[in-house]
Design an enzyme around this catalytic site. Structure first.
Site, PDB file in Angstrom:
ATOM      1  N   HIS A  71       0.824  -1.201   0.000  1.00 23.00           N
ATOM      2  CA  HIS A  71       0.000   0.000   0.000  1.00 23.00           C
ATOM      3  C   HIS A  71       0.871   1.269   0.000  1.00 23.00           C
ATOM      4  CE1 HIS A  71      -3.293   2.415   2.374  1.00 23.00           C
ATOM      5  NE2 HIS A  71      -3.143   2.873   1.151  1.00 23.00           N
ATOM      6  N   GLU A  74       2.352   1.729  -3.310  1.00 22.86           N
ATOM      7  CA  GLU A  74       1.333   2.234  -4.254  1.00 22.86           C
ATOM      8  C   GLU A  74       1.272   3.764  -4.190  1.00 22.86           C
ATOM      9  OE1 GLU A  74      -2.557   3.922  -3.874  1.00 22.86           O
ATOM     10  OE2 GLU A  74      -2.915   1.921  -3.041  1.00 22.86           O
ATOM     11  N   HIS A  75       1.267   4.314  -2.972  1.00 24.14           N
ATOM     12  CA  HIS A  75       1.277   5.778  -2.829  1.00 24.14           C
ATOM     13  C   HIS A  75       2.595   6.354  -3.359  1.00 24.14           C
ATOM     14  CE1 HIS A  75      -2.009   6.859   0.198  1.00 24.14           C
ATOM     15  NE2 HIS A  75      -2.212   5.591  -0.068  1.00 24.14           N
ATOM     16  N   GLU A 147       4.923   9.128   2.851  1.00 20.80           N
ATOM     17  CA  GLU A 147       3.781   8.285   2.506  1.00 20.80           C
ATOM     18  C   GLU A 147       3.580   7.149   3.499  1.00 20.80           C
ATOM     19  OE1 GLU A 147       1.630   9.111   0.176  1.00 20.80           O
ATOM     20  OE2 GLU A 147       2.858  10.878  -0.300  1.00 20.80           O
ATOM     21  N   GLU A 169      -4.057   7.034   7.250  1.00 20.38           N
ATOM     22  CA  GLU A 169      -5.175   6.448   6.499  1.00 20.38           C
ATOM     23  C   GLU A 169      -5.616   5.138   7.155  1.00 20.38           C
ATOM     24  OE1 GLU A 169      -4.240   5.596   2.375  1.00 20.38           O
ATOM     25  OE2 GLU A 169      -5.990   4.300   2.176  1.00 20.38           O
TER      26      GLU A 169
HETATM   27 ZN   LIG Z   1      -4.066   4.642   0.508  1.00 18.41          ZN
END
Ligand SMILES: [Zn+2]
Length: 1019
Positions: A71, A74-75, A147, A169
């Site tokens: 994840h 991905e960012h 991130e 998040e």
């Molecule tokens: Zn995310």
């Protein structure tokens, strides 16, 4: 060339070897499967007439632990690349593109980077930026810090803090019991493979991730040899190969294939049972009111103070019963089993009347169904069903009862057989969905990409599940022969299957505090080992990170991001075919569009005569009409008839401000209850017949059924609170500004939730009263004088429908509509809405028009500029929130800011207040202005499937947005200047100066704040 050589010599085009070509008639597409010779990269290329072109690249990324590495990566790859060395090319693209989809998604075993656009040049721009991002990102330690996670240190003497975009998040995700239940249910079935880990990241594990792991994972798995590339649409298929080869050919084949294989979970020998906990709010409601800031002297509307006992009532448990099912990908008969399980899922839980759903809901053990049903995105299928809203004190035994009920119901169905109408309803619904291929706001090609990946990713044929005619015909034939298809499936995959797990999720009032204490302890332990020099270094690193975040990109680098020019944009708005007809005197809008034989029908009933007190009941009435049966047809039969003859029938409220220039103030509103339905042209008479029957002969007398609808509605709204905390806060904020917004809050906001909670109580004490209210409410709506009809279909089907619509309209009474007086609630200036969440949602704003400001249509450009610029940097990058929005409605004049999953309160409000000075003092770079204009035009021109076009045309009629009004807006957007930005800045100053504030968030954060909030407990 001889015949022999064509057969033996492989032909490569741009480095790609064509492995297979196949026509898929039901998708009007030709599919070609390629391999990139040098690297082994895979490509699925679909040629179709779809103008909404899609490109995507996916990597197989099984997690190795729960640090959220897939994840975070991905960012991170979207934070600048070799060709595009700016901080966030992704944001630059959002600013200046006409994309119809632009995102990146982390799944439990793959990471996908899809883009879509209907504009060819724009499409190529997006593809180029995405390919460079994934293969050549500029990953640094600071990328991981920003991130992922980092120790944030103000100065050497200050305490350590943990920060990071994904860290924050995932704290939001871990605050949502429903997200946790889904996560734990998946882990329970697959504990020994990668699905037993969290690819998104467990906030407690994220800080274990090191930079070396981060870089190594990218090097190994973001390689063409581990890539699955996809194209679909009407672009040049050969150019696709050239675009990809340009990137792929820069890599060599790895010595060994990337180690990304996904294992199969060994089947369980016996079913399992797992108990997990979520953080519930610990404070009780009495405390909340005592410690809250002084309330207004006059008691407010009363809704700020929930009844005592609410705290006990909302601490609910939930459970799922989960079944591990076989692997479909590459299995013999896979597509047939996949379709049959999809139909079985529908037959079991698809409708309120479906036997398994009904048994669970009727049991009274909980308030609403839980579990995601059939899971088809993993290597093995899974099925998950259960209940939420279970009283916590008895949840242990209730969860056992839920499991027994699921098994017992399935056994009865396997032995006694499914009702033929349940099978018929499920078959029709599934077939309708396959043929309509309605992916909503998702590009159709994107749905195909994901469908292909559901087999391709596991080394099977990507085209395995795309054609549906064959499996459908075979399933129909088996049923026609009298085979007990579904009963056998239930036995084989559910009853005789020990690979099962019961997951119980219990509220733990102390968990939130313990988690915070654990985080503090972890930080204290780290701090204890750090020398003063270490602390100075961390403080220096924090400053460096902030400086990097705040430093603007070089204009020459920004200029490298490809984008459209203003001259590439159409000057005129696209028009939706729109004919104004009449049916029995009521306006009828008709939109002739290519719908593959489907007819979409909307019936808009007028809410104007409904008194304020009954308005919050409207959404319940909408459900009761279709989910309670009529005087002629019992509920179960009605539900089956709807599914057997239509593609769906449902109700939806529509309340909006209307065009200001019509001379109406904030008390003018379009207020409607819409009955919406779709059917094939052959079944239109059945559709209109059903609409007439539910409206004219409703039967609300089944108190048990009505009670369940109310409890379900309550549970669903409570479930949405934390994931959509920004909507909760913004809806509440706007209720102060106008009638339409107050009505929306009364129906769907906090007041609406309070109403439904009280209604659930009234169902216990006075069900007859609730029934009478529903009948009274419907009475106010039943008039053809207030009626508007809307049809979207192919031209000849519209003509054929007219007599039916005439009859439908004429069946409603010709009653006068006397508008009710509407009020606006008197709410505290600054509200804090307490949720058991570790994050906050900050909303602030006001009505610019009431403050004498009229920023006009060009405000959309300034808002776009802010969302991708100032707000992104201040609230997301520097503040650590997941995001922030700024929206101006030209219809209402409302200007509202909201943050999403935000660790801050006051700091975010200060950032919002900084917008005015930022905009008024701005010398805007012409390139930035142009980007924002293009982005705003992209919003105006968002891609719509035919049903969405027809509905949008109806909405515009109801709000008065005619073509001239819309064209003027487009021209204002296209011609936006710095003066428009300054005007918007003045409007922001005017509304934020002393405007109201609503913050939804954790109680402790709200109590600690010095913002003077009036607190109320929501959950
Ligand atoms: Zn995310």
């Amino acid at each position: 060339m001889t015949k022999t050589t064509t057969l033996t010599t492989a032909q490569t085009t741009h480095g790609f070897l064509l492995e297979r070509e196949e026509r898929i008639a039901e998708l009007s597409a030709t599919a070609r499967i390629y391999r990139h010779e040098k690297t082994g990269a895979r490509l699925l290329s679909l040629e179709s007439p779809d103008e909404n072109k899609v490109f995507g690249v996916a990597f197989r990324t099984p997690p190795m632990d729960s640090t959220g590495l897939p994840h975070i990566l991905e960012h991170s790859v979207l934070c600048g690349s070799r060709k595009f060395p700016v901080k966030e090319p992704f944001v630059e693209l959002i600013k200046g593109s006409l994309n119809t989809f632009l995102n990146a998604l982390t799944f439990p075993d793959k990471t996908c980077y899809p883009v879509a656009s209907a504009n060819l040049q724009d499409f190529y721009n997006l593809v180029d930026v995405y390919l460079d991002a994934v293969f050549f990102p500029r990953l640094t330690e600071n990328t991981l810090k920003q991130e992922g996670w980092h120790y944030d240190v103000e100065d050497a003497a200050a305490p350590l803090a943990l920060k990071g975009v994904v860290f924050n998040e995932m704290k939001g995700v871990y605050s949502s019991p429903d997200s946790l239940l889904a996560e734990y249910s998946q882990r329970a079935l697959f504990p020994d493979v990668c699905y037993g880990l969290d690819s998104g990241g467990d906030p407690e594990r994220i800080p274990d991730l090191t930079f070396a792991q981060f870089m190594d994972y990218h090097r190994r798995l973001y390689h063409p040899a581990n890539a699955y590339a996809f194209f679909s649409g009407d672009d040049d298929p050969e150019k696709r190969l050239a675009l990809l080869d340009e990137y792929f050919s820069q890599f060599d084949a790895p010595a060994a294939p990337p180690d990304s294989a996904i294992g199969l979970q060994p089947p369980f020998a016996a079913p399992r049972r797992l108990v997990h906990y979520y953080a519930a709010d610990s404070a009780d409601s009495d405390d909340a009111l005592e410690t809250g800031e002084a309330r207004d002297d006059a008691p407010a509307s009363g809704e700020a103070a929930p009844e005592t006992g609410e705290a006990r009532e909302t601490a609910r448990a939930m459970c799922t019963v989960n079944f591990g099912l076989p692997q479909i990908a590459g299995a013999a008969g896979g597509p047939d089993l996949d379709l049959a399980l999809g139909v079985l899922e529908h037959a079991l839980i698809g409708l309120p009347s479906s036997p398994l759903r009904k048994a669970l809901v009727d049991s009274g053990l909980g308030e609403d169904l839980a579990g995601g049903g059939l899971e088809t995105d993993l290597k093995q299928l899974a099925f998950s069903v259960g209940l939420k809203g279970m009283p916590a004190a008895t949840a242990e035994s209730s969860s056992d009862a839920v499991e027994q009920l699921v098994l017992c119901t399935l056994r009865q169905l396997a032995e006694g057989g499914l009702h033929p109408d349940d099978i018929g309803a499920a078959m029709n619904s599934v077939e309708f969905d396959l043929r309509e291929n309605n992916t909503g706001s998702y590009p159709r090609g994107l749905a195909l990409f994901f469908e292909a990946l559901s087999t391709w990713l596991y080394d099977a044929d990507p085209l395995e599940l795309l054609p549906f005619e064959g499996p459908l015909a075979r399933l129909k034939a088996r049923l026609a022969r009298g085979e007990r298809v579904f009963e056998d499936l239930i036995r084989a995959h559910f009853l005789d299957n020990p690979h099962r797990a019961l997951v119980l999720l219990l509220p733990d009032p102390g968990l939130g505090a313990r988690r915070e204490a654990a985080e503090e302890a972890r930080l204290a332990a780290v701090r204890a080992k750090l020398s003063d020099a270490d602390m100075r270094r961390l403080a220096e690193e924090t400053r460096t990170l902030r400086a990097l975040q705040e430093a603007p990109d070089a204009p020459e680098d920004l200029a490298k991001i490809p984008r459209l020019k203003l001259s590439d944009l159409p000057r005129e708005n696209a028009r939706i075919p729109h004919e104004k007809l009449a049916a029995a005197g009521a306006p009828l809008f008709a939109h002739a569009l290519p719908t593959s034989g489907v007819v979409y029908l909307d019936l808009a009933l007028d809410l104007s005569a409904v008194p304020d007190a009954l308005i919050p009941l409207t959404p319940i009435l909408g459900r009761a009409l279709f989910e309670m049966g009529t005087k002629k047809t019992p509920f179960v039969d009605l539900s089956r008839r709807i599914a057997m003859t239509t593609g769906g029938l449902w109700a939806q409220t529509f309340v909006s401000s209307v065009r200001g220039e019509r001379g109406q103030g904030p008390d003018a509103a379009a207020q409607r209850l819409l009955l919406r339905g779709k059917a094939t042209r052959e079944n239109l008479a059945a559709l209109t017949g059903l609409m007439a029957e539910v409206l004219l002969e409703p039967d609300f007398s089944d108190a048990g059924r009505l009670g369940k609808i109310i409890l379900e509605t309550k549970a669903r709204r409570e479930q949405r609170l934390i994931p959509a905390g920004h909507t909760l806060a913004a809806t509440r904020l706007k209720a102060r500004f106008g009638v339409a917004q107050a009505m929306n809050e009364a129906m769907q906001g906090l007041s609406g939730l309070t109403f439904v909670r009280e209604l659930a109580g009234r169902m216990e004490s006075n069900p007859q009263g609730v029934r009478r209210d529903l009948e009274t409410l419907l009475g106010f709506l039943l008039s053809r004088r207030g009626l508007v009809l809307n049809i979207t279909a192919e031209g000849p089907d519209i003509q054929a429908a007219l007599p039916l619509l005439e009859g439908l309209a004429a069946s409603l009474p010709d009653a006068a509509i006397i508008p009710a007086r509407r009020g606006i609630p008197d709410l505290p200036e600054r509200e804090g809405l307490c949720l058991p969440a570790q994050v906050n949602y900050v909303a602030a704003g006001g009505n610019a028009r009431l403050r004498g400001q009229e920023p006009g249509a060009a405000a959309a450009v300034a808002a776009k500029f802010l969302r991708a610029g100032y707000l992104w940097e201040r609230v997301r990058v520097q503040g650590g929130a997941y995001g922030a929005s700024c929206a101006y409605s030209r219809l209402s004049g409302n200007l509202v800011f909201a943050s999403y999953r935000d660790p801050n309160l006051g700091r975010t409000l200060e950032a919002f207040k900084g917008v005015g000075p930022h905009l008024t003092g701005l010398t805007i770079d012409p390139a930035e202005l142009e980007k924002s204009i293009i982005g705003a035009v992209g919003d105006l021109d968002h891609y719509m499937l035919p049903d969405a076009k027809g509905f949008t045309a109806l909405a515009r009629e109801l709000t008065g947005e005619d073509e001239a009004y819309r064209q003027a807006a487009r021209e204002a957007v296209l011609g936006a200047t710095a003066a428009d930005f300054a005007a918007f800045g003045r409007a922001v100053d005017a509304v934020l100066e002393d405007g109201p504030v609503v913050i939804a968030g954790g109680r402790e954060a709200l109590e600690k704040s010095d913002l003077g909030l009036t607190l109320s407990k929501v959950l």
